[in-house]
Enzyme design. Structure first.
Site, PDB file in Angstrom:
ATOM      1  N   SER A  22      -0.040  19.416  -3.216  1.00  0.00           N
ATOM      2  CA  SER A  22      -0.753  18.130  -3.113  1.00  0.00           C
ATOM      3  C   SER A  22      -1.919  18.080  -4.103  1.00  0.00           C
ATOM      4  O   SER A  22      -2.748  17.169  -4.061  1.00  0.00           O
ATOM      5  CB  SER A  22      -1.285  17.936  -1.683  1.00  0.00           C
ATOM      6  OG  SER A  22      -2.101  19.023  -1.309  1.00  0.00           O
ATOM      7  N   ASN A 108      -4.600  21.674   8.917  1.00  0.00           N
ATOM      8  CA  ASN A 108      -4.138  20.434   9.562  1.00  0.00           C
ATOM      9  C   ASN A 108      -5.303  19.549  10.017  1.00  0.00           C
ATOM     10  O   ASN A 108      -5.326  18.344   9.763  1.00  0.00           O
ATOM     11  CB  ASN A 108      -3.244  20.756  10.765  1.00  0.00           C
ATOM     12  CG  ASN A 108      -1.970  21.467  10.352  1.00  0.00           C
ATOM     13  OD1 ASN A 108      -1.716  21.628   9.155  1.00  0.00           O
ATOM     14  ND2 ASN A 108      -1.186  21.904  11.315  1.00  0.00           N
ATOM     15  N   HIS A 154       1.674 -29.272   1.141  1.00  0.00           N
ATOM     16  CA  HIS A 154       3.000 -29.229   0.470  1.00  0.00           C
ATOM     17  C   HIS A 154       2.871 -29.327  -1.048  1.00  0.00           C
ATOM     18  O   HIS A 154       3.785 -29.806  -1.716  1.00  0.00           O
ATOM     19  CB  HIS A 154       3.922 -30.348   0.970  1.00  0.00           C
ATOM     20  CG  HIS A 154       4.035 -30.437   2.456  1.00  0.00           C
ATOM     21  ND1 HIS A 154       4.988 -29.774   3.187  1.00  0.00           N
ATOM     22  CD2 HIS A 154       3.269 -31.107   3.369  1.00  0.00           C
ATOM     23  CE1 HIS A 154       4.828 -30.035   4.474  1.00  0.00           C
ATOM     24  NE2 HIS A 154       3.781 -30.834   4.607  1.00  0.00           N
ATOM     25  N   SER A 275      -0.578 -15.467 -26.993  1.00  0.00           N
ATOM     26  CA  SER A 275       0.796 -15.039 -27.239  1.00  0.00           C
ATOM     27  C   SER A 275       0.897 -14.439 -28.631  1.00  0.00           C
ATOM     28  O   SER A 275       0.141 -14.811 -29.530  1.00  0.00           O
ATOM     29  CB  SER A 275       1.704 -16.261 -27.113  1.00  0.00           C
ATOM     30  OG  SER A 275       2.866 -16.090 -27.869  1.00  0.00           O
ATOM     31  N   LYS A 281      -1.372 -20.544 -27.356  1.00  0.00           N
ATOM     32  CA  LYS A 281      -1.342 -20.120 -25.948  1.00  0.00           C
ATOM     33  C   LYS A 281      -2.636 -19.463 -25.462  1.00  0.00           C
ATOM     34  O   LYS A 281      -3.251 -18.691 -26.180  1.00  0.00           O
ATOM     35  CB  LYS A 281      -0.203 -19.120 -25.720  1.00  0.00           C
ATOM     36  CG  LYS A 281       1.186 -19.692 -25.751  1.00  0.00           C
ATOM     37  CD  LYS A 281       1.465 -20.715 -24.657  1.00  0.00           C
ATOM     38  CE  LYS A 281       1.586 -20.113 -23.278  1.00  0.00           C
ATOM     39  NZ  LYS A 281       2.837 -19.390 -23.086  1.00  0.00           N
ATOM     40  N   ASN A 283      -3.215 -17.559 -21.931  1.00  0.00           N
ATOM     41  CA  ASN A 283      -2.490 -17.183 -20.712  1.00  0.00           C
ATOM     42  C   ASN A 283      -3.405 -16.526 -19.676  1.00  0.00           C
ATOM     43  O   ASN A 283      -4.260 -15.718 -20.017  1.00  0.00           O
ATOM     44  CB  ASN A 283      -1.365 -16.200 -21.052  1.00  0.00           C
ATOM     45  CG  ASN A 283      -0.354 -16.813 -21.999  1.00  0.00           C
ATOM     46  OD1 ASN A 283      -0.058 -18.003 -21.923  1.00  0.00           O
ATOM     47  ND2 ASN A 283       0.169 -15.999 -22.897  1.00  0.00           N
ATOM     48  N   GLU A 288      -2.468 -13.386 -13.039  1.00  0.00           N
ATOM     49  CA  GLU A 288      -1.053 -13.083 -12.771  1.00  0.00           C
ATOM     50  C   GLU A 288      -0.884 -11.643 -12.295  1.00  0.00           C
ATOM     51  O   GLU A 288      -0.143 -11.359 -11.355  1.00  0.00           O
ATOM     52  CB  GLU A 288      -0.224 -13.310 -14.036  1.00  0.00           C
ATOM     53  CG  GLU A 288      -0.099 -14.783 -14.396  1.00  0.00           C
ATOM     54  CD  GLU A 288       0.441 -15.005 -15.807  1.00  0.00           C
ATOM     55  OE1 GLU A 288       1.135 -15.997 -16.007  1.00  0.00           O
ATOM     56  OE2 GLU A 288       0.174 -14.192 -16.708  1.00  0.00           O
ATOM     57  N   TYR A 315       1.810  18.066  13.364  1.00  0.00           N
ATOM     58  CA  TYR A 315       1.740  18.029  11.907  1.00  0.00           C
ATOM     59  C   TYR A 315       3.106  18.306  11.280  1.00  0.00           C
ATOM     60  O   TYR A 315       3.816  19.230  11.677  1.00  0.00           O
ATOM     61  CB  TYR A 315       0.719  19.054  11.359  1.00  0.00           C
ATOM     62  CG  TYR A 315       0.623  18.981   9.840  1.00  0.00           C
ATOM     63  CD1 TYR A 315      -0.256  18.083   9.236  1.00  0.00           C
ATOM     64  CD2 TYR A 315       1.455  19.735   9.020  1.00  0.00           C
ATOM     65  CE1 TYR A 315      -0.311  17.966   7.855  1.00  0.00           C
ATOM     66  CE2 TYR A 315       1.406  19.624   7.638  1.00  0.00           C
ATOM     67  CZ  TYR A 315       0.523  18.735   7.065  1.00  0.00           C
ATOM     68  OH  TYR A 315       0.469  18.607   5.698  1.00  0.00           O
TER      69      TYR A 315
HETATM   70  N1  ARG Z   1      -1.994  19.434   1.691  1.00  0.00           N
HETATM   71  C1  ARG Z   1      -1.742  19.275   3.082  1.00  0.00           C
HETATM   72  C2  ARG Z   1      -1.749  17.772   3.442  1.00  0.00           C
HETATM   73  O1  ARG Z   1      -2.172  16.980   2.696  1.00  0.00           O
HETATM   74  C3  ARG Z   1      -2.766  20.010   3.870  1.00  0.00           C
HETATM   75  C4  ARG Z   1      -2.324  20.469   5.219  1.00  0.00           C
HETATM   76  C5  ARG Z   1      -1.335  21.556   5.067  1.00  0.00           C
HETATM   77  N2  ARG Z   1      -0.941  22.063   6.337  1.00  0.00           N
HETATM   78  C6  ARG Z   1       0.148  22.807   6.490  1.00  0.00           C
HETATM   79  N3  ARG Z   1       0.422  23.209   7.688  1.00  0.00           N
HETATM   80  N4  ARG Z   1       0.924  23.113   5.494  1.00  0.00           N
HETATM   81  O2  ARG Z   1      -1.306  17.401   4.501  1.00  0.00           O
END
Ligand code: ARG
Length: 472
Positions: A22, A108, A154, A275, A281, A283, A288, A315
């Protein structure tokens, strides 16, 4: 410290490690994770759970890391996430005793705490952005209390309004977007720390203390819920989707108003492009894109809800996959709110064109029917019929509002089998004049300048209170 050394024989394959990591989006929670570790370690020390000197060494290393920043972390292949990288950093600084900081704590509960810490700041920032937009609209409305324009239903001419009344409609929608986030904040600002992996711990930790240290309103009362709940994420992203929908509608309208056909506004060059082939143009690209980006946020909401719906307690790694979608939703919403605010508040309204549109196409016809009801006690449905026919015939013969006299009305009324009405000509022209027409709408919530000013005053009070709560 290699976390895998105990239970596992080998490392992950490079591909699996990258897939599992992550780190790409953990940067967002870096400072929060230091804070979380800090509060937890301090609590362990206060409660006598770990040695006081060791705790101080850990706290010292955490402070040092905070100063040095994210780049001081080392990301070797054994590091799965920011939590491990921070623990490794502390270990490098003070030796294996760093491991005590992980007593009675799991990644967790740690990650759930970190996300909440960051999110409450982000909610606050978005809310301040909304207040600033509302403030700008309230101010702009003050300049246009008597600037007549046409209101649509409308997308057909309906009734005359003022630009001020229209701006204030947007301000009210934004106020609700703000309040929704306010409400959601209450459910974000709760402390999961101490839930550990899922069942708390047998160490006598003090959750009330970490709650206080981290500035949470309360602790989450079930440890399983603490580590597995992310409905505070989906709720926030719903609120952002609602905000983005408000902004997208505002932009959609600007795009229409900015066309040659409507000619109601001109978007500033700063927010327009041209453009590559058509030199004439101009725009409305920013509007948008903002319209499209609202879909991105709604998409993130769908992604988050869909991941969440099928996760068994507690978890599961699926939860990790939710977090980048939250950060993206916030980033897109903040960028959009900022640019739309600036673009909208710099728009130029073409007052002549607004008046022209409001004064044609019989947008004031409802009031002509209303004076028949008021002055001559004719049931509204009959008046509706007479006026409908007036509009029909006048349009066919190229007449407009200014040409309608009492005599013309009676001519049509008698043709329809009604008695002559003998309406006062002055009353007729007043009802048909857009500004006079608006000024007669003195009902609370209506477009008359005095009513719009009441709404503005109320919003100003709201803004003052909320800015003060935010310390601004
Ligand atoms: N990087 C993990 C997340 O965002 C952290 C928690 C990881 N816990 C685990 N039991 N692997 O959730």
């Amino acid at each position: 410290m290699n976390l895998r050394a105990g239970r596992l024989k080998t490392g992950m394959s490079d591909e699996a490690a990258e897939y599992n990591s992550s780190l790409e989006f953990d940067r967002v929670i870096f400072e929060a994770d230091i804070k979380c570790n800090f509060a937890h370690t301090l609590m362990l020390k206060e409660e006598g759970i770990i040695d006081s000197q060791i705790a101080d060494n850990i706290l010292c290393a955490l402070n040092k890391l905070e100063e040095e920043g994210y780049d001081a972390l080392v990301f070797d292949p054994s590091v799965e996430d920011v939590h491990m990288a921070i623990e490794n950093y502390v270990t490098d600084q003070i030796g294996p005793e760093a491991g005590f900081m992980h007593t009675a704590k799991s990644r967790n509960d740690q990650v759930a705490t970190d996300i909440r810490l960051v999110l409450r700041e982000k909610i606050n920032e978005v809310q301040i952005g909304i207040l600033e937009f509302i403030e700008g609209l309230v101010e702009l409305a003050g300049e246009h209390l008597e600037t007549v324009m046409i209101g649509y239903t409308h997308l057909q001419h309906a009734q005359p309004i003022t630009i001020a009344h229209h701006l204030m409609a947007h301000a009210q929608a934004l106020k609700r977007d703000y309040q929704r986030l306010d409400d959601c904040y209450k459910r974000v600002n709760l402390n999961p720390l101490g839930s550990a992996a899922m069942t708390t711990t047998s160490f006598p930790i003090n959750r009330e203390l970490t709650t206080k240290l981290l500035g949470f309103d309360a602790y989450l009362e079930n440890s399983m819920d603490g580590v597995s709940s992310r409905d505070f994420v989906s709720e926030t992203v719903f609120d952002l989707s609602a905000l983005m929908s408000t902004l997208a509608k505002i932009c959609e309208e600007l795009i229409l108003w900015n066309t040659y056909e409507f000619g109601i506004v001109e978007i500033d060059d700063e927010y327009s492009s041209t453009s590559s082939i058509m030199p004439q143009k101009k725009n409305p690209d920013i509007a948008e894109l903002a319209r499209a980006k609202s879909t991105v946020v709604t998409g993130e909401l769908m992604t988050i809800l869909s991941i969440l719906k099928a996760i068994p307690y507690t978890y599961n790694k699926d939860l990790q996959e939710i977090t980048p979608h939250l950060w993206n939703a916030i980033e897109v919403s903040q960028a959009t709110l900022s640019i739309v605010t600036k673009m909208y508040l710099s728009v130029k309204f073409n007052k002549e064109r607004c008046l022209e549109l409001a004064g044609s196409n019989f947008a004031t016809a409802t009031d002509l029917a209303d004076i028949m009801v008021r002055e001559k006690s004719i049931p509204f449905r009959q008046a509706h019929k007479i006026v409908g026919r007036i509009v029909n015939e006048a349009t066919a013969s190229g007449l407009s509002e200014g040409d309608i006299t009492s005599e013309y009305i009676d001519n049509i009324a008698t043709k329809l089998g009604f008695d002559s009405l003998g309406l006062n000509d002055e009353l007729v022209s007043k009802a048909l004049n857009p500004l006079e027409n608006i000024k007669m709408r003195t009902v609370l919530g209506g477009p008359s300048p005095e009513m719009v000013n009441i709404a503005r005053d109320n919003l100003k009070l709201f803004l003052n209170e909320e800015f003060e709560k935010k310390g601004i």
